[in-house]
Design a protein around this motif. Structure first.
Motif, PDB file in Angstrom:
ATOM      1  N   ALA A 150      36.508 -53.912  59.343  1.00 39.76           N
ATOM      2  CA  ALA A 150      37.331 -52.679  59.472  1.00 39.76           C
ATOM      3  C   ALA A 150      37.730 -52.392  60.833  1.00 39.76           C
ATOM      4  N   GLY A 151      36.787 -52.914  61.777  1.00 33.15           N
ATOM      5  CA  GLY A 151      37.035 -52.515  63.000  1.00 33.15           C
ATOM      6  C   GLY A 151      36.018 -51.158  63.755  1.00 33.15           C
ATOM      7  N   ASP A 152      35.328 -50.592  62.739  1.00 31.64           N
ATOM      8  CA  ASP A 152      34.587 -49.433  63.492  1.00 31.64           C
ATOM      9  C   ASP A 152      33.240 -50.083  64.184  1.00 31.64           C
ATOM     10  N   ARG A 153      33.200 -49.215  65.277  1.00 29.59           N
ATOM     11  CA  ARG A 153      31.948 -49.600  66.209  1.00 29.59           C
ATOM     12  C   ARG A 153      30.633 -48.913  65.380  1.00 29.59           C
ATOM     13  N   LEU A 154      29.822 -49.774  64.785  1.00 27.72           N
ATOM     14  CA  LEU A 154      28.809 -49.157  64.018  1.00 27.72           C
ATOM     15  C   LEU A 154      27.604 -49.606  64.492  1.00 27.72           C
ATOM     16  N   THR A 155      26.470 -48.434  64.607  1.00 24.22           N
ATOM     17  CA  THR A 155      25.192 -48.728  64.888  1.00 24.22           C
ATOM     18  C   THR A 155      24.538 -49.679  64.046  1.00 24.22           C
ATOM     19  N   MET A 156      23.319 -50.219  64.088  1.00 22.54           N
ATOM     20  CA  MET A 156      22.518 -50.964  63.296  1.00 22.54           C
ATOM     21  C   MET A 156      22.255 -49.775  62.116  1.00 22.54           C
ATOM     22  N   GLY A 157      21.875 -48.714  62.197  1.00 21.00           N
ATOM     23  CA  GLY A 157      21.424 -47.650  61.356  1.00 21.00           C
ATOM     24  C   GLY A 157      22.561 -47.491  60.323  1.00 21.00           C
ATOM     25  N   GLU A 158      23.787 -47.137  60.968  1.00 22.42           N
ATOM     26  CA  GLU A 158      24.895 -46.949  60.023  1.00 22.42           C
ATOM     27  C   GLU A 158      25.385 -48.203  59.349  1.00 22.42           C
ATOM     28  N   LEU A 159      25.094 -49.219  59.824  1.00 21.33           N
ATOM     29  CA  LEU A 159      25.646 -50.393  59.077  1.00 21.33           C
ATOM     30  C   LEU A 159      24.570 -50.942  57.961  1.00 21.33           C
ATOM     31  N   ALA A 160      23.392 -50.579  58.433  1.00 22.91           N
ATOM     32  CA  ALA A 160      22.349 -50.666  57.207  1.00 22.91           C
ATOM     33  C   ALA A 160      22.767 -49.670  55.863  1.00 22.91           C
ATOM     34  N   GLU A 161      22.845 -48.613  56.199  1.00 24.67           N
ATOM     35  CA  GLU A 161      23.392 -47.638  55.299  1.00 24.67           C
ATOM     36  C   GLU A 161      24.558 -48.102  54.412  1.00 24.67           C
ATOM     37  N   ILE A 162      25.570 -48.638  55.022  1.00 28.10           N
ATOM     38  CA  ILE A 162      26.912 -49.068  54.157  1.00 28.10           C
ATOM     39  C   ILE A 162      26.373 -50.350  53.599  1.00 28.10           C
ATOM     40  N   VAL A 163      25.830 -51.344  53.949  1.00 29.47           N
ATOM     41  CA  VAL A 163      25.760 -52.635  53.369  1.00 29.47           C
ATOM     42  C   VAL A 163      24.495 -52.780  52.332  1.00 29.47           C
ATOM     43  N   LEU A 164      24.041 -51.689  52.308  1.00 34.23           N
ATOM     44  CA  LEU A 164      22.657 -51.466  51.197  1.00 34.23           C
ATOM     45  C   LEU A 164      21.462 -52.245  51.570  1.00 34.23           C
ATOM     46  N   MET A 165      21.017 -52.224  53.023  1.00 30.59           N
ATOM     47  CA  MET A 165      19.905 -52.904  53.298  1.00 30.59           C
ATOM     48  C   MET A 165      18.939 -51.934  54.155  1.00 30.59           C
ATOM     49  N   ASN A 166      17.611 -52.469  54.162  1.00 32.44           N
ATOM     50  CA  ASN A 166      16.846 -51.755  54.954  1.00 32.44           C
ATOM     51  C   ASN A 166      16.951 -52.224  56.318  1.00 32.44           C
ATOM     52  N   PRO A 167      16.727 -51.126  57.292  1.00 38.47           N
ATOM     53  CA  PRO A 167      16.944 -51.812  58.772  1.00 38.47           C
ATOM     54  C   PRO A 167      16.114 -52.751  59.164  1.00 38.47           C
ATOM     55  N   PRO A 168      14.640 -53.255  58.866  1.00 43.04           N
ATOM     56  CA  PRO A 168      14.305 -54.613  59.313  1.00 43.04           C
ATOM     57  C   PRO A 168      14.985 -55.897  58.701  1.00 43.04           C
ATOM     58  N   THR A 169      15.248 -55.806  57.554  1.00 42.08           N
ATOM     59  CA  THR A 169      15.750 -56.812  56.773  1.00 42.08           C
ATOM     60  C   THR A 169      17.289 -57.235  57.530  1.00 42.08           C
ATOM     61  N   LEU A 170      18.106 -56.068  57.530  1.00 41.48           N
ATOM     62  CA  LEU A 170      19.345 -56.227  58.250  1.00 41.48           C
ATOM     63  C   LEU A 170      19.256 -56.699  59.727  1.00 41.48           C
ATOM     64  N   THR A 171      18.206 -56.315  60.553  1.00 43.88           N
ATOM     65  CA  THR A 171      17.942 -56.819  61.827  1.00 43.88           C
ATOM     66  C   THR A 171      17.750 -58.352  61.741  1.00 43.88           C
ATOM     67  N   LYS A 172      16.976 -58.848  60.718  1.00 36.92           N
ATOM     68  CA  LYS A 172      16.702 -60.292  60.522  1.00 36.92           C
ATOM     69  C   LYS A 172      17.928 -61.167  60.186  1.00 36.92           C
TER      70      LYS A 172
END
Length: 140
Positions: A49-71
């Motif tokens: 979509a082109g939005d500049r998302l932080t890891m926290g914002e991305l984690a919320e949208i993609v339904l993942m907890n932050p540590p799992t998203l980071t990996k």
């Protein structure tokens, strides 16, 4: 006992979990052909979509907890599908952005997602599909 006659079948929570499992299993099989997990698709689709998302914002949208998203993002970076960039507004944060290869891969797998949705749409019909989406958004 016939599993289809089990009392658990009468719970909304169970019906949602069973539907999720069936759809997720089917989608995983489709995406496996492209070497992509469902969670990776969610990330790539969101970033498309082109939005500049932080890891926290991305984690919320993609339904993942932050540590799992980071990996998973680490793996996507290694695969050349995304890259990290220091956020413009706050240098303590990191944005995740798709690479050219990531956008190309997204185009390749998008048809699989659309085919999956078309199959569900065929089962439910357009009106019921839209109603179901609204109902599920209300729960989420």
């Amino acid at each position: 006992m016939d599993p289809k006659n089990s009392p658990i079948q009468n719970y909304l929570s169970y019906a949602l979990a069973a539907a999720h499992r069936k759809v997720s299993t089917s989608l995983n099989a489709r995406l496996r052909k492209h070497g992509i997990q469902v969670e990776a698709w969610r990330i790539l689709e969101t970033l498309e979509a082109g939005d500049r998302l932080t890891m926290g914002e991305l984690a919320e949208i993609v339904l993942m907890n932050p540590p799992t998203l980071t990996k998973l993002v680490d793996r996507l970076v290694s695969d050349g599908l995304v890259h990290r960039q220091v956020a413009r507004n706050d240098h303590r944060q990191v944005n995740v952005l798709p690479t050219a290869l990531g956008r190309k891969r997204m185009v390749q797998i998008r048809q699989e997602i659309q085919d999956q949705d078309a199959m569900l749409l065929e089962k439910l019909g357009d009106s019921q599909s839209q109603q179901l989406i609204q109902l599920l958004r209300g729960i989420a």
